[in-house]
Design an enzyme around this catalytic site. Structure first.
Site, PDB file in Angstrom:
ATOM      1  CG  HIS A  55      -7.980   7.205   5.104  1.00 23.60           C
ATOM      2  ND1 HIS A  55      -7.065   6.714   4.280  1.00 23.60           N
ATOM      3  CD2 HIS A  55      -7.388   7.175   6.245  1.00 23.60           C
ATOM      4  CE1 HIS A  55      -6.247   6.037   5.019  1.00 23.60           C
ATOM      5  NE2 HIS A  55      -6.376   6.231   6.309  1.00 23.60           N
ATOM      6  CG  ASP A  86     -55.226   7.989  18.093  1.00 22.73           C
ATOM      7  OD1 ASP A  86     -54.524   7.141  18.146  1.00 22.73           O
ATOM      8  OD2 ASP A  86     -55.211   9.110  18.979  1.00 22.73           O
ATOM      9  NE  ARG A 110      -1.158   1.997   4.131  1.00 21.27           N
ATOM     10  CZ  ARG A 110      -1.505   3.186   3.465  1.00 21.27           C
ATOM     11  NH1 ARG A 110      -2.761   3.495   3.418  1.00 21.27           N
ATOM     12  NH2 ARG A 110      -0.726   3.784   2.717  1.00 21.27           N
ATOM     13  CG  ASP A 144      -2.262  -0.955   0.920  1.00 20.84           C
ATOM     14  OD1 ASP A 144      -2.553  -1.249  -0.050  1.00 20.84           O
ATOM     15  OD2 ASP A 144      -2.995  -1.251   1.980  1.00 20.84           O
ATOM     16  CB  ALA A 174     -47.205  17.134  25.468  1.00 18.73           C
ATOM     17  CG  LEU A 218     -55.998  11.901  28.409  1.00 17.62           C
ATOM     18  CD1 LEU A 218     -55.064  12.098  29.598  1.00 17.62           C
ATOM     19  CD2 LEU A 218     -57.299  10.990  29.204  1.00 17.62           C
ATOM     20  CB  CYS A 248      -5.797   7.017  -1.943  1.00 20.09           C
ATOM     21  SG  CYS A 248      -7.113   7.041  -1.014  1.00 20.09           S
TER      22      CYS A 248
END
Length: 705
Positions: free
Chosen positions: A169, A657, A91, A66, A526, A638, A265
């Site tokens: 990388h 719902d 490497r 490599d 909420a 509710l 690379c």
């Protein structure tokens, strides 16, 4: 820069092969690369670069296949080079050969500690204007290496966390270009890194690639002035680069893709200009935390280290003392590193939940700030959990009284000694001292509670959304009714629960309000909290609404939002002050749509607009319902039942719902005008908006004439 002043380092592929597997691209490609074809493709890239720059060569060596990927040799800036410390042993043999080359060329070579991985220009890319250094971490390079880069190269370092192991990388998914442009693949990074990128690179200069381009390593490109050299790009990407003023040169590098590399690379730019006005800076922060208890058998140490990594940081175990017998406890000291102060605060707050604490000798006091407005905590106040807590005051640990979740901690200096107690936001008084930040706080838990601790993160909501049957027909009928009511000046009242936000329906309900289809909104604390949380923080109950995953520390977001609104005064004040800029309640304020929020015993905060006197809330609901032509009830059992019980006959009601029992209960009122829709409320609202847009389209209006 002129072509004669730009230099690259390359290494011929004489010994190149896929000999091992250290990234996903190598899987299945052992010894399947053609050396002749690889040499031909490398030569093609070499010739293209030679026409535009000077190319130096380093001698290829046997046993390090490599080495051809010279981007990983090190990071060069001016006459300085930071030599790579390879993560994988396969490497590491390259390091002395590259070191020798740099020394022979007269560079000042800086070497990191042997146990600190950093893989050179594969994980560190200079802004092409020389303003800062982008540095990646997560797979091959450690975050702890970044302060060294800032110091040795005297440049600002911006840390980016890689999330997709295909792009191990930084240079596989990120390529700074001339003129401040950036070619990159956003899904390869975490949300913090993407925000950092967006803060530094204007939208007009960000060129985000598709996955189709990313997997062909289009971002693994070599930029020479206004030329971009890469393996392959789609026509769309080539057009976008051309529009930005770049010439795209494609050269096949498929043999190197088998090892997980392409154009970038295979090259290392060794003539990087130094800007005299740019100096070292790094937002990276490190802290040492201590953990004690049954760290191994309870899995606490693994949980802690996972929290650090998943939260965007890195760690180093400084010492670990293992208990000698089963009943003995263990202890550990861990150095935690994070890319910014905010990320560090989030990580450490999670570690506190596991019982971690800063070294006592390093923290003698918590940070305290004074309450200046009744019912409003200082910014960055510590939000409590259910676990017994102690705080550090005057170098002593003080147990917090009245322990509860989602409160602030108030410290009192009394004649009989220091006390600390949990107090709800609404109970805070001017002049009280509240703990802010996370220093000097620890949670105390019994051994058995640690052993039986659920390994899942503390969160409110973790389930996905159920799939549903088609509801287009009933939506068409309701949309038509809504349009008729609006056009004749009628009144539609919406009763909505927080599920509207959780299922992604918030933006659609906001549009209905903005377009005049809603004349009143009823709900509880909420829905307002989570609508505002989504608007301000991008989450609902701590869940990232774009990615659908829980955010670390997100369960505290709703408390932060409540505190912000309480500081402003009301929701309307927050809108007028520019604090709240979108969402359901923003649209209500902007379009003068009245709303009523009925409080309950379970509410946090609450918001200042929430009516906690139930009788007054009922009266307010009843007032807003008067004159309604249609009531749209959206996933709030509710509140919907309460509204149904105070609504006179003759008012049309639509109950949406996911729970059939709720729909049935509303239908049982006996009103012939009631319609029940069993479906996901987010889907319903999305279809409703689409249908209303069809009804108002020029084509549809022409058909009606």
């Amino acid at each position: 820069m002129t072509s004669s002043s730009i230099r690259f380092l390359m290494c011929s592929p004489d010994h190149y092969d896929v000999d091992y597997v250290i990234n996903p691209w190598m899987e299945g490609n052992i010894h399947k690369s053609s050396r002749d074809r690889a040499a031909e493709q490398w030569q093609g890239l070499f010739q293209i670069l030679k026409e535009r720059a000077v190319v130096d060569l380093v001698k290829p060596e046997r046993g390090v296949p490599d080495m051809v990927f010279t981007a990983n040799a090190g990071l060069v800036l001016g006459d300085d080079v930071v030599l790579s410390r390879f993560y994988h042993k396969e490497r590491q043999g390259e390091e002395p050969f590259f070191k020798q080359w740099f020394l022979e060329q007269g560079y000042t070579v800086h070497e990191l500690p042997k146990d600190l991985p950093f893989e050179g220009a594969g994980d560190a890319l200079l802004d092409r204007e020389g303003r800062w250094l982008w540095a990646g971490y997560g797979f091959r390079s450690e975050l702890d290496s970044h302060p060294y880069l800032a110091k040795w190269l005297d440049i600002e370092v911006l840390s980016l966390r890689l999330m997709d192991d295909r792009f191990y990388h930084l240079d596989t998914c990120f390529c700074p270009l001339t003129g401040g442009y950036l070619l990159y693949y956003p899904p390869a990074f975490d949300s913090y890194s993407n925000r950092l990128i967006e803060m530094r690179v204007p939208e007009a200069k960000r060129i985000a690639v598709s996955e189709a381009d990313a997997v062909k390593f289009a971002c693994n490109a070599v930029n020479v002035n206004h030329t971009v050299i890469l393996n392959k790009a789609t026509d769309d990407l080539k057009h976008r680069l051309a529009a930005a003023g770049f010439e795209v040169v494609e050269t096949p590098l498929t043999e190197f893709l088998k090892a997980g590399g392409a154009a970038k690379c295979l090259t290392l730019r060794v003539t990087e200009p130094v800007r005299a006005e740019v100096h070292a800076s790094a937002a990276i922060e490190s802290r040492v935390v201590r953990m004690e208890g049954h760290l191994l058998d309870a899995g606490l140490i693994n949980q802690a280290l996972d929290l650090v990594v998943e939260g965007g940081g890195s760690f180093q175990v400084l010492n670990f003392n293992l208990g000698e017998q089963r009943q003995s406890t263990s202890s550990a000291e861990v150095k935690v590193t994070a890319p910014s102060h905010d990320v560090m605060e989030t990580i450490v707050s999670q570690l506190i939940d596991l019982g971690a604490v800063a070294r006592p000798q390093e923290v003698c006091d918590t940070n305290l700030e004074t309450v200046t407005l009744a019912g409003v905590a200082p910014d960055d106040f510590y939000v409590t959990t259910i676990y017994p807590t102690e705080v550090r005051v005057k170098c002593e640990w003080v147990k917090v009284r009245n322990q509860r979740m989602d409160a602030a901690i108030v410290v009192h200096d009394t004649p009989t000694g220091i006390t600390a107690e949990c107090k709800l936001l609404r109970d805070l008084q001017v002049g009280e001292q509240v703990i802010v930040g996370i220093e000097g706080i620890r949670t105390i838990r019994k051994t058995e509670s640690r052993e039986h601790r659920n390994t899942q993160e503390f969160s409110f909501m973790g389930a996905g959304v159920s799939s549903e049957r088609r509801v287009e027909l009933v939506v068409e009928q309701i949309a038509w009714e809504l349009r008729q009511i609006r056009d004749r000046g009628g009144k539609v009242v919406v009763t909505a629960g927080p599920v509207v936000i959780h299922t992604g329906g918030g933006e659609h309900l906001a549009k209905l309000i903005r377009d005049g289809y809603v004349q009143a909104l009823l709900g509880g604390n909420a829905i307002a909290v989570h609508d505002i949380e989504q608007s301000m923080m991008g989450t609902s109950l701590g869940v990232d609404m774009k990615r659908g995953v829980s955010v670390r520390g997100g369960h505290r977001h709703h408390l932060k939002v409540i505190n912000t609104i309480r500081r402003c005064g009301t929701i309307a004040d927050a809108v007028h002050q520019g604090v709240l800029t979108n969402g359901i309640f923003y649209e209500c304020v902007q379009h003068h749509v009245p709303f009523s929020l009925a409080g309950s015993i379970r509410d946090d905060g609450p918001l200042p607009d929430t009516q906690m006197d139930l009788l007054k809330a009922q009266a307010d609901y009843s007032r807003l319902i008067q004159g309604a032509d249609l009531i749209l009830m959206l996933s709030s059992m509710l509140h919907s039942i309460g509204v149904g019980n105070m609504t006179p006959a003759g008012v049309k009601m639509v109950c949406v719902d996911i729970n059939p029992a709720v729909v049935t209960k509303l239908s049982d009122r006996g009103s012939v005008e009631s319609v029940g829709v069993v479906t996901d409320v987010g889907l319903f609202l999305s279809l409703m908006v689409q249908q209303l847009e069809k009804l108002t389209s020029p084509y549809h209006l022409a058909q009606m004439v």
